[in-house]
Design an enzyme around this catalytic site. Structure first.
Site, PDB file in Angstrom:
ATOM      1  N   CYS A  25      -0.508   3.949   2.135  1.00  0.00           N
ATOM      2  CA  CYS A  25      -0.248   3.594   3.685  1.00  0.00           C
ATOM      3  C   CYS A  25       1.350   3.811   3.948  1.00  0.00           C
ATOM      4  O   CYS A  25       2.497   4.250   5.097  1.00  0.00           O
ATOM      5  CB  CYS A  25      -0.567   2.708   4.211  1.00  0.00           C
ATOM      6  SG  CYS A  25      -2.093   1.701   3.468  1.00  0.00           S
ATOM      7  N   ASP A  26       2.971   3.156   3.237  1.00  0.00           N
ATOM      8  CA  ASP A  26       3.831   3.332   3.392  1.00  0.00           C
ATOM      9  C   ASP A  26       4.266   4.656   3.353  1.00  0.00           C
ATOM     10  O   ASP A  26       5.950   4.606   3.477  1.00  0.00           O
ATOM     11  CB  ASP A  26       4.504   1.501   3.586  1.00  0.00           C
ATOM     12  CG  ASP A  26       3.685   0.771   4.590  1.00  0.00           C
ATOM     13  OD1 ASP A  26       2.924   1.971   6.039  1.00  0.00           O
ATOM     14  OD2 ASP A  26       2.946  -0.390   4.046  1.00  0.00           O
ATOM     15  N   CYS A  31       1.100  -1.408  -0.307  1.00  0.00           N
ATOM     16  CA  CYS A  31       0.175   0.216   0.140  1.00  0.00           C
ATOM     17  C   CYS A  31       0.876   1.171  -0.012  1.00  0.00           C
ATOM     18  O   CYS A  31       1.222   1.255   0.534  1.00  0.00           O
ATOM     19  CB  CYS A  31      -0.655   0.091   1.661  1.00  0.00           C
ATOM     20  SG  CYS A  31      -2.161   1.056   1.599  1.00  0.00           S
TER      21      CYS A  31
END
Ligand code: NAP
Length: 342
Positions: free
Chosen positions: A136-137, A133
């Protein structure tokens, strides 16, 4: 046990739209979702092809708007994990961590989960440089060197997004052309921070404990090389989340649910919508369309049952596989493996 007219399993765009239509049709509606509603929209940084937003919209913003719309029309949302599901009877039974529920109809809209590469080191380094993701990261890779695996819309679009953080992004793609939309391809190929390793696959991921290098194989020459990176984003598509329903509804060879064009499965009163069903074009807008059709079909089913009419099962030959069988399928993993035989 609480009884509903319709239970929707999964809170991505298909499930949320089904809930809006179902509640507006005055069906007593429950939507079950294991996390915050939104599905893959929740991890999309910027969505620029959902109609009505000429400047684009953030995924989380769209999730909140759809969830609010569901609640405004009176559908209930339950955040719970499903432990068992029985779709076979007239009353469909669902046990969850939030209690037991039954319904006259069920709309399956579980979407899909990220596909894994299945190479050595991937599992061990998950969360230590292996990510599925970008939204997200991505922020963890400020000033770093990273790789992105894949050649679809997600890999190509997210590679551009990742250059907001990483200094250097290498896309590793198993073919010599991208599957992604042309506009996204042009954007990525013009970005000086991105380079592409064509015809290449990741064979090993190394790190101790955080990712520090990949072993990459060129499928044309067979040569293996080392690529030093701080992280790798595996963005190679999704797999349907259908394991828990077992063989109750008919699935294709990849686990996607077969439906007809009204979103009916082989079981009367059970419908499927969105990425979880077999189809050729998976987009937020097509998931929403599926959700609306599924809710409309569920409404007609409830009316028929209440009028005492007998609803026949959809014959297997009426399910969508027969139509999709005519469409050439994308290059498969087995084709790639064959191409690598020396
Ligand atoms: P996708 O379209 O299925 O593409 C997956 C990519 O990963 C393909 O390039 C595929 O290669 C590659 N791949 C698959 N398995 C692999 C493996 N085992 N090893 C190496 N490479 C592998 O998936 P996606 O990009 O996540 O997109 C999913 C759906 O969401 C699509 O319908 C897409 O259009 C949609 N989407 C749309 C947008 C947008 O409109 N802005 C953004 C994101 C996603 P091959 O090309 O060789 O098959």
């Amino acid at each position: 046990m609480t009884n509903y007219d319709t239970i929707i399993v999964g809170g991505g765009p298909a499930g949320l739209t089904a809930a809006i239509y179902s509640a507006r049709a005055r069906l007593n509606t429950l939507l079950i979702e294991k996390t915050y509603p939104g599905g893959l929209m929740m991890i999309s940084e910027h969505i620029e092809n959902y109609p009505g937003f000429p400047s684009g919209v953030s995924g989380p913003e769209l999730c909140v708007a759809m969830k609010d719309q569901v609640e405004k029309f009176g559908a209930k949302i339950e955040m719970a994990e499903i432990s068992s599901i029985d779709l076979t009877g007239t009353n469909k039974l669902i046990s969850t961590t939030a209690g037991d529920f039954s319904a006259k109809t069920v709309i399956l809209a579980m979407g899909a989960k990220p596909r894994r590469l299945g190479v050595p080191g991937e599992k061990e380094c998950q969360g230590r440089g292996v990510s599925y993701c970008a939204t997200c990261d991505g922020p963890f890779f400020k000033g770093k060197k990273i790789a992105v695996v894949g050649g679809g819309d997600t890999a190509v679009e997210d590679s551009c997004y990742l250059t907001k953080f990483a200094d250097d992004v290498t896309i590793i793609h198993r073919r010599d052309k991208f599957r992604a939309a042309k506009m996204l391809q042009e954007r990525v190929l013009a970005n000086p921070r991105i380079q592409v390793l064509w015809d290449s696959v990741v064979e090993e991921i190394h790190g101790n404990p955080d990712v520090d290098r990949l072993i990459v194989r060129n499928l044309m020459t067979g040569s293996r090389s080392e690529l030093k990176v701080d992280g790798v984003f595996v963005l190679i598509g999704q797999e349907p989340d259908t394991e828990f329903i077992g063989s109750q509804v008919i699935l294709d060879d990849f686990g996607y649910i077969l439906t007809d064009t009204e979103m009916r499965t082989n079981i009367p009163g059970v419908f499927a919508a969105g990425d979880v069903r077999q189809k050729t074009f998976r987009q937020i807008v097509t998931a929403c369309a599926d959700g609306a059709i599924a809710a409309n079909s569920a409404e007609k089913y409830v009316e028929a049952v209440e009028a005492g009419e007998l609803v026949a099962a959809v014959p297997e030959t009426g399910l969508i596989q027969d139509i999709i069988g005519e469409i050439p399928s994308p290059i498969s993993d087995s084709t790639i493996l064959d191409a690598t035989k020396e």
